[in-house]
Design an enzyme around this catalytic site. Structure first.
Site, PDB file in Angstrom:
ATOM      1  N   HIS A 121      34.459  43.525  45.822  1.00 12.45           N
ATOM      2  CA  HIS A 121      35.463  43.539  44.759  1.00 12.45           C
ATOM      3  C   HIS A 121      36.769  44.027  45.374  1.00 12.45           C
ATOM      4  O   HIS A 121      36.772  44.799  46.333  1.00 12.45           O
ATOM      5  CB  HIS A 121      34.993  44.497  43.650  1.00 12.45           C
ATOM      6  CG  HIS A 121      35.816  44.472  42.410  1.00 12.45           C
ATOM      7  ND1 HIS A 121      37.020  45.119  42.302  1.00 12.45           N
ATOM      8  CD2 HIS A 121      35.594  43.901  41.192  1.00 12.45           C
ATOM      9  CE1 HIS A 121      37.510  44.953  41.092  1.00 12.45           C
ATOM     10  NE2 HIS A 121      36.666  44.214  40.395  1.00 12.45           N
ATOM     11  N   ASP A 198      30.135  51.136  46.934  1.00 10.28           N
ATOM     12  CA  ASP A 198      30.642  50.755  45.616  1.00 10.28           C
ATOM     13  C   ASP A 198      29.433  50.457  44.736  1.00 10.28           C
ATOM     14  O   ASP A 198      28.796  49.423  44.873  1.00 10.28           O
ATOM     15  CB  ASP A 198      31.540  49.525  45.754  1.00 10.28           C
ATOM     16  CG  ASP A 198      31.972  48.945  44.408  1.00 10.28           C
ATOM     17  OD1 ASP A 198      31.564  49.481  43.363  1.00 10.28           O
ATOM     18  OD2 ASP A 198      32.702  47.935  44.415  1.00 10.28           O
ATOM     19  N   GLN A 201      28.399  47.964  40.174  1.00 13.76           N
ATOM     20  CA  GLN A 201      27.411  47.022  39.658  1.00 13.76           C
ATOM     21  C   GLN A 201      25.979  47.472  39.952  1.00 13.76           C
ATOM     22  O   GLN A 201      25.026  46.867  39.450  1.00 13.76           O
ATOM     23  CB  GLN A 201      27.638  45.632  40.280  1.00 13.76           C
ATOM     24  CG  GLN A 201      28.988  45.023  39.994  1.00 13.76           C
ATOM     25  CD  GLN A 201      29.175  44.644  38.543  1.00 13.76           C
ATOM     26  OE1 GLN A 201      28.211  44.469  37.795  1.00 13.76           O
ATOM     27  NE2 GLN A 201      30.421  44.505  38.123  1.00 13.76           N
ATOM     28  N   LYS A 224      30.459  50.199  32.944  1.00 16.52           N
ATOM     29  CA  LYS A 224      29.498  49.173  33.354  1.00 16.52           C
ATOM     30  C   LYS A 224      28.071  49.553  32.945  1.00 16.52           C
ATOM     31  O   LYS A 224      27.171  48.711  32.976  1.00 16.52           O
ATOM     32  CB  LYS A 224      29.513  48.986  34.879  1.00 16.52           C
ATOM     33  CG  LYS A 224      30.867  48.764  35.501  1.00 16.52           C
ATOM     34  CD  LYS A 224      31.343  47.346  35.366  1.00 16.52           C
ATOM     35  CE  LYS A 224      32.575  47.109  36.227  1.00 16.52           C
ATOM     36  NZ  LYS A 224      33.139  45.773  36.069  1.00 16.52           N
ATOM     37  N   CYS A 364      37.998  39.135  40.664  1.00 15.33           N
ATOM     38  CA  CYS A 364      38.517  40.160  41.584  1.00 15.33           C
ATOM     39  C   CYS A 364      37.794  40.117  42.926  1.00 15.33           C
ATOM     40  O   CYS A 364      37.469  41.154  43.506  1.00 15.33           O
ATOM     41  CB  CYS A 364      38.414  41.556  40.962  1.00 15.33           C
ATOM     42  SG  CYS A 364      39.457  41.788  39.525  1.00 15.33           S
TER      43      CYS A 364
END
Length: 409
Positions: A121, A198, A201, A224, A364
């Protein structure tokens, strides 16, 4: 608790859109919020609204207890050693920028390497571009396999003794790929590098144990994972956070302020300048309680079943291109696709007319779009409140979309 019962806990899902029952398939952009989270935020503003850490009155004490109690819930959720390792942020983007701006700029120099993937991302790409520009470090990319997965052999071949930072997503927001973080961390550490994860997700779908993964930094977003927008957290190993400087200055994060010099509070508060996102933190704590009640293992199993069902049903549509692994067990609840010569925005518009919400665009992740050799894609992303009936509605909508544009052209 079955899917129907779970769905009833999400008030927003019980509505019609454009004359059709809503099918929400955009959870990778933001998840919907259960009534438990909505109530937690509402109750804070109704009963406990006060600033934290500053007052000795009852409301201030209750607000502080709830705010710091949520930090402890985050610590347990990812199995960090101490709350000192949990920094509240506005979300994953802010957390990753904190690491890049504070740790990256201070510890990298010309000749050092930063390695990321094509699937990142922009939030885990642009900060490292900036660090490379600021320090003279080199930005490198892990190659991807044909299905978008990472090969450990390629990881091992790409990381060198000059590598100082490896920054990688836990789960791709486009391909649904679940990356082997533990193995990547081991190789990074063998070469003297730190690993930044990251988990925007990943946290909504996977059990996370930062000590087992041995990651150095990990960022997540509340919105999220059934929590509010505008709140997230950065995990960092204590020894690393202790040696980092804040990048925001003001109230809350200070210990002593003189006319010409100031000193900072201890971890984690030295990174939390200003009045914090109190209601958001409390809402995130409630979201964590909710997800743990459902069970992360149950959520992932449900998503794998839905992914398998989706791949089977969508593959039967002539002219559809599906991106990412063909095996459902290799991906989280994301299926990204293009339909013949129909632009993804047109696909999303027709589906919306049927009450079906999907995402269209570059998500993104423009370097990944270039790697896929497309300008944009459509994306269906599902979560614990979605069912096979939702996927049936999606497939019916795609067939209708294809027929409509076939008639037009």
């Amino acid at each position: 608790m079955n899917i129907k019962e779970i769905k009833q806990l999400f008030p927003i899902l019980n509505q019609d859109v454009n004359g059709h029952p809503l099918v929400y398939l955009d959870s990778a952009a933001t998840s919907q919020k259960p009534i438990q989270v909505i109530d937690a935020i509402t109750n804070y503003y109704r009963q406990d609204n006060s600033n934290v850490h500053r007052g000795v009155h009852t409301l201030g004490t209750r607000a502080t207890d709830a705010y710091e109690g949520a930090r402890e819930k985050i610590r347990k959720f990812i199995n960090a050693k101490s709350i000192e390792e949990i920094v509240y942020t506005r979300g994953t983007t802010t957390a990753l920028n904190l690491v890049a701006s504070s740790y990256g700029n201070a510890n990298l120099k010309e000749g050092d390497e930063i390695i990321i993937t094509y699937m990142e991302h922009h939030s885990n790409l642009i900060p490292w571009q900036q660090v490379a520009k600021n320090t003279g470090a080199t930005l490198k990319y892990f190659p991807l396999q044909e299905d978008g997965t990472l090969s450990i052999d390629d990881v091992r071949a790409t990381i060198t003794p000059n590598t100082k930072i490896v920054a990688v997503t836990m789960v791709s927001n486009v391909l649904g790929v679940m990356n082997p973080i533990k193995e990547i961390a081991k190789i990074a550490h063998e070469n003297g590098a730190v690993i930044v994860v990251d988990a925007a997700q990943g946290a909504p779908h996977l059990k996370i144990d930062v000590q087992d993964l041995d990651c150095d930094f990990l960022a997540l977003s509340g919105h999220k994972m059934c929590g509010p927008t505008g709140i997230g957290a950065l995990y960092g190993k204590k020894k690393l956070l202790e040696n980092m400087e804040p990048i925001e200055f003001g109230g809350e994060m200070i210990d002593f302020v003189g006319l010409y010099e100031s000193s900072w509070k201890e971890l984690p508060w030295k990174f939390e300048g200003g009045t914090p996102i109190i209601a958001g933190a409390i809402g995130l704590g409630a979201a964590i309680d909710f997800l743990q009640e459902i069970g992360l293992d149950n959520i992932l199993e449900h998503e794998h079943k839905l992914a398998a069902y989706t791949l089977e049903k969508m593959s039967a549509i002539e002219g559809i291109s599906i991106y990412g692994p063909k095996e459902a067990e290799k991906r989280a609840g994301v299926v990204t696709f293009n339909l013949s010569d129909v632009h993804p925005h047109d696909v999303a518009t027709v589906l919306d007319a049927e009450g079906i919400a999907v995402r269209a665009g570059h998500h993104c992740a423009q370097p990944l779009m270039k790697w896929l050799d497309v300008s944009a894609t459509a994306r269906a992303s599902f979560y614990l409140y979605n069912s096979e009936e939702d996927i049936d509605r999606l497939v019916e909508g795609l067939v209708k979309t294809k027929e409509y544009f076939s008639d037009v052209f």
